[in-house]
Each structure stands twice: as C-alpha cells, then as structure tokens.
Design a protein around this motif. Sequence first.
Motif, PDB file in Angstrom:
ATOM      1  N   ARG A  10     -11.917 -11.572 -21.395  1.00 33.42           N
ATOM      2  CA  ARG A  10     -11.053 -12.583 -22.002  1.00 33.42           C
ATOM      3  C   ARG A  10     -10.667 -13.632 -20.952  1.00 33.42           C
ATOM      4  O   ARG A  10     -10.679 -14.827 -21.221  1.00 33.42           O
ATOM      5  N   ALA A  11     -10.364 -13.147 -19.742  1.00 30.61           N
ATOM      6  CA  ALA A  11      -9.997 -14.073 -18.655  1.00 30.61           C
ATOM      7  C   ALA A  11     -11.178 -14.975 -18.311  1.00 30.61           C
ATOM      8  O   ALA A  11     -11.023 -16.190 -18.122  1.00 30.61           O
ATOM      9  N   LEU A  12     -12.380 -14.387 -18.274  1.00 24.04           N
ATOM     10  CA  LEU A  12     -13.583 -15.167 -17.955  1.00 24.04           C
ATOM     11  C   LEU A  12     -13.830 -16.228 -19.029  1.00 24.04           C
ATOM     12  O   LEU A  12     -14.161 -17.376 -18.725  1.00 24.04           O
ATOM     13  N   HIS A  13     -13.617 -15.840 -20.289  1.00 24.64           N
ATOM     14  CA  HIS A  13     -13.833 -16.783 -21.385  1.00 24.64           C
ATOM     15  C   HIS A  13     -12.853 -17.955 -21.280  1.00 24.64           C
ATOM     16  O   HIS A  13     -13.240 -19.115 -21.424  1.00 24.64           O
ATOM     17  N   GLY A  14     -11.591 -17.641 -20.995  1.00 27.18           N
ATOM     18  CA  GLY A  14     -10.570 -18.685 -20.836  1.00 27.18           C
ATOM     19  C   GLY A  14     -10.910 -19.611 -19.683  1.00 27.18           C
ATOM     20  O   GLY A  14     -10.831 -20.844 -19.796  1.00 27.18           O
ATOM     21  N   PHE A  15     -11.344 -19.019 -18.588  1.00 31.71           N
ATOM     22  CA  PHE A  15     -11.712 -19.788 -17.394  1.00 31.71           C
ATOM     23  C   PHE A  15     -12.883 -20.730 -17.710  1.00 31.71           C
ATOM     24  O   PHE A  15     -12.870 -21.911 -17.365  1.00 31.71           O
ATOM     25  N   MET A  16     -13.868 -20.202 -18.415  1.00 32.37           N
ATOM     26  CA  MET A  16     -15.057 -20.999 -18.776  1.00 32.37           C
ATOM     27  C   MET A  16     -14.687 -22.160 -19.692  1.00 32.37           C
ATOM     28  O   MET A  16     -15.230 -23.248 -19.584  1.00 32.37           O
ATOM     29  N   ARG A  17     -13.770 -21.866 -20.630  1.00 29.04           N
ATOM     30  CA  ARG A  17     -13.377 -22.908 -21.589  1.00 29.04           C
ATOM     31  C   ARG A  17     -12.720 -24.073 -20.875  1.00 29.04           C
ATOM     32  O   ARG A  17     -12.938 -25.231 -21.214  1.00 29.04           O
ATOM     33  N   ARG A  18     -11.906 -23.744 -19.863  1.00 33.38           N
ATOM     34  CA  ARG A  18     -11.154 -24.802 -19.159  1.00 33.38           C
ATOM     35  C   ARG A  18     -11.987 -25.521 -18.113  1.00 33.38           C
ATOM     36  O   ARG A  18     -11.667 -26.629 -17.714  1.00 33.38           O
ATOM     37  N   LYS A  19     -13.037 -24.869 -17.634  1.00 30.37           N
ATOM     38  CA  LYS A  19     -13.809 -25.406 -16.508  1.00 30.37           C
ATOM     39  C   LYS A  19     -14.458 -26.743 -16.867  1.00 30.37           C
ATOM     40  O   LYS A  19     -15.005 -26.905 -17.948  1.00 30.37           O
ATOM     41  N   LYS A  20     -14.363 -27.678 -15.934  1.00 31.46           N
ATOM     42  CA  LYS A  20     -15.011 -28.976 -16.159  1.00 31.46           C
ATOM     43  C   LYS A  20     -16.390 -28.953 -15.509  1.00 31.46           C
ATOM     44  O   LYS A  20     -16.674 -28.119 -14.661  1.00 31.46           O
ATOM     45  N   ASP A  21     -17.230 -29.891 -15.897  1.00 29.00           N
ATOM     46  CA  ASP A  21     -18.580 -30.040 -15.328  1.00 29.00           C
ATOM     47  C   ASP A  21     -19.342 -28.719 -15.309  1.00 29.00           C
ATOM     48  O   ASP A  21     -19.793 -28.255 -14.262  1.00 29.00           O
ATOM     49  N   LYS A  22     -19.478 -28.141 -16.490  1.00 25.19           N
ATOM     50  CA  LYS A  22     -20.168 -26.845 -16.571  1.00 25.19           C
ATOM     51  C   LYS A  22     -21.685 -27.004 -16.420  1.00 25.19           C
ATOM     52  O   LYS A  22     -22.254 -27.977 -16.917  1.00 25.19           O
ATOM     53  N   THR A  23     -22.288 -26.047 -15.733  1.00 24.44           N
ATOM     54  CA  THR A  23     -23.748 -26.024 -15.656  1.00 24.44           C
ATOM     55  C   THR A  23     -24.280 -25.519 -17.003  1.00 24.44           C
ATOM     56  O   THR A  23     -23.516 -24.987 -17.821  1.00 24.44           O
ATOM     57  N   GLU A  24     -25.590 -25.655 -17.208  1.00 23.16           N
ATOM     58  CA  GLU A  24     -26.217 -25.183 -18.447  1.00 23.16           C
ATOM     59  C   GLU A  24     -25.958 -23.675 -18.629  1.00 23.16           C
ATOM     60  O   GLU A  24     -25.658 -23.203 -19.722  1.00 23.16           O
ATOM     61  N   TYR A  25     -26.033 -22.946 -17.519  1.00 20.25           N
ATOM     62  CA  TYR A  25     -25.792 -21.503 -17.554  1.00 20.25           C
ATOM     63  C   TYR A  25     -24.361 -21.204 -18.006  1.00 20.25           C
ATOM     64  O   TYR A  25     -24.126 -20.356 -18.873  1.00 20.25           O
ATOM     65  N   GLU A  26     -23.399 -21.942 -17.439  1.00 17.34           N
ATOM     66  CA  GLU A  26     -21.990 -21.707 -17.783  1.00 17.34           C
ATOM     67  C   GLU A  26     -21.694 -22.063 -19.250  1.00 17.34           C
ATOM     68  O   GLU A  26     -20.938 -21.371 -19.926  1.00 17.34           O
ATOM     69  N   LEU A  27     -22.330 -23.134 -19.721  1.00 18.86           N
ATOM     70  CA  LEU A  27     -22.145 -23.526 -21.125  1.00 18.86           C
ATOM     71  C   LEU A  27     -22.653 -22.440 -22.064  1.00 18.86           C
ATOM     72  O   LEU A  27     -21.975 -22.078 -23.030  1.00 18.86           O
ATOM     73  N   GLN A  28     -23.826 -21.921 -21.719  1.00 22.22           N
ATOM     74  CA  GLN A  28     -24.408 -20.877 -22.569  1.00 22.22           C
ATOM     75  C   GLN A  28     -23.565 -19.618 -22.545  1.00 22.22           C
ATOM     76  O   GLN A  28     -23.288 -19.015 -23.576  1.00 22.22           O
ATOM     77  N   LEU A  29     -23.114 -19.273 -21.350  1.00 20.21           N
ATOM     78  CA  LEU A  29     -22.300 -18.068 -21.180  1.00 20.21           C
ATOM     79  C   LEU A  29     -21.004 -18.186 -21.983  1.00 20.21           C
ATOM     80  O   LEU A  29     -20.595 -17.260 -22.678  1.00 20.21           O
ATOM     81  N   GLN A  30     -20.367 -19.351 -21.886  1.00 15.27           N
ATOM     82  CA  GLN A  30     -19.103 -19.561 -22.602  1.00 15.27           C
ATOM     83  C   GLN A  30     -19.292 -19.349 -24.107  1.00 15.27           C
ATOM     84  O   GLN A  30     -18.494 -18.682 -24.759  1.00 15.27           O
ATOM     85  N   ARG A  31     -20.375 -19.894 -24.644  1.00 20.01           N
ATOM     86  CA  ARG A  31     -20.647 -19.753 -26.076  1.00 20.01           C
ATOM     87  C   ARG A  31     -20.904 -18.290 -26.426  1.00 20.01           C
ATOM     88  O   ARG A  31     -20.436 -17.773 -27.433  1.00 20.01           O
ATOM     89  N   MET A  32     -21.624 -17.615 -25.561  1.00 22.74           N
ATOM     90  CA  MET A  32     -22.060 -16.260 -25.903  1.00 22.74           C
ATOM     91  C   MET A  32     -20.946 -15.235 -25.809  1.00 22.74           C
ATOM     92  O   MET A  32     -20.831 -14.366 -26.667  1.00 22.74           O
ATOM     93  N   ILE A  33     -20.125 -15.336 -24.776  1.00 25.03           N
ATOM     94  CA  ILE A  33     -19.171 -14.240 -24.525  1.00 25.03           C
ATOM     95  C   ILE A  33     -17.951 -14.254 -25.443  1.00 25.03           C
ATOM     96  O   ILE A  33     -17.081 -13.398 -25.337  1.00 25.03           O
ATOM     97  N   ALA A  34     -17.892 -15.206 -26.366  1.00 30.19           N
ATOM     98  CA  ALA A  34     -16.771 -15.239 -27.310  1.00 30.19           C
ATOM     99  C   ALA A  34     -16.767 -13.997 -28.213  1.00 30.19           C
ATOM    100  O   ALA A  34     -15.726 -13.601 -28.721  1.00 30.19           O
TER     101      ALA A  34
END
Length: 178
Positions: free
Chosen positions: A132-156
């Motif tokens: 949950r903490a990782l998901h929150g962190f990913m959501r707030r993070k700016k300038d996400k890499t392609e990997y981070e964008l995919q991860l954020q979508r998936m780990i919900a």
Amino acid sequence: MENNILIVYKSVTGFTRKYAESAAAELGCHCVEQKNVSPLDVPNGGTLVFGGRLHAGKLDGLKQALSLYRNSQAQRLVVFATGASPAGFEDITREMWKNNLGPELLDSVPHFYLPAGLRYDGMGFADRLMMRALHGFMRRKKDKTEYELQLQRMIAGSYDISSPEYLTPLLRLLRNGA
Ligand SMILES: Cc1cc2nc3c(=O)[nH]c(=O)nc-3n(C[C@H](O)[C@H](O)[C@H](O)COP(=O)(O)O)c2cc1C
C-alpha cells in the motif's frame, strides 16, 4: 524419477510453489519447501535448484539456500526468482541479479526471473502495508519511468501473469546436463 536434482522453494502466496511444482513434474524430480529441507536431502554430486519471491528487490530465502548448498554435497546451484514485474525489463532484472548474487556468484550460479503477479489475499499484514505504501509512493511520484508507470497500474490489485512458458529456459538448462 530424476534423483540428481532437488528443487527447494520458499513461497508465501503460492506463485513460487506452483512454478517449483511444475518444474519438478516436468523433470520428474523432487521438490520441497525450504523450511523442511536438510543438507542430507540434497543429492550428492547433483543440482540444487532454489526458487523464491522477490521482496523489495531481495530474493527471499537466498541466504538460507546458499548455506544449504554450502553444507550439502551438491555440485551445482541454480536459482530462480518470481516477482510482480512483467517480462521485458531486462536492465532492471539484470541489476536485481547483480545486487542479489554479487560479483562472484553472478557468473557461476545460473539464474532465472519468472514473472508471477501479486496475490493480496495470501499476503501477511506487513506485506500488504508495504504494498500500500509503495502504491501511494508511486502515485505521488513525478516523472515516472515506463517501468514505474506499469508497476503503479498493476499493483493496485491482485493479478496473475505467471505462465508455464517462463519455465522453459530453466528446464532447458536442467535437462542438458543436470
Ligand atoms: C512487500 C512486497 C515486496 C515485493 N517486492 C517485489 C520486488 O521488488 N520486485 C518484484 O518483481 N516483485 C515484488 N513483489 C511481488 C512478489 O515477489 C510476487 O508476488 C511473488 O511472486 C510472490 O511469490 P509467492 O507467491 O511464492 O510468495 C513484492 C511483494 C510484496 C508483498
């Protein structure tokens, strides 16, 4: 029965266990949970295969697997990791192996990454909190890499991207001269 290979696994939500059991069925060898194994179970002069999950970048159970291997009479160690990341992020996977195996094991221990997924209902409380903490962190993070964008979508939520085809390279290696 292939008696020259033993597959040892550590699994919390079942992905790694399923891969380990499928590999054992394909090869006709034994597979056992890490907590139930002793060095005497490992075939003399044979191959020890260890499979575990990635946990914040670390291969969970690797330390114990290395100590099992060193205390056994096995001739070869092979490892595999399961994780939430899809296939295709080669740079990230390479970096992960470098960090986990270190320079001396990286070249001598064959290693494989198997995409698996996430299973929230099987996780412990601390793991769920971390996700949950990782998901929150990913959501707030700016300038996400392609990997981070995919991860954020998936780990919900929970998902399963595991597939028997990911075992092919590992099985090929074990069939050729285990
Ligand atoms: C707290 C936590 C951290 C995780 N960290 C990673 C990671 O760094 N990289 C990755 O690919 N997957 C990561 N995962 C996903 C697990 O590695 C994946 O769900 C794995 O297949 C679980 O294996 P198991 O079902 O055998 O326990 C993490 C999961 C949890 C709960």
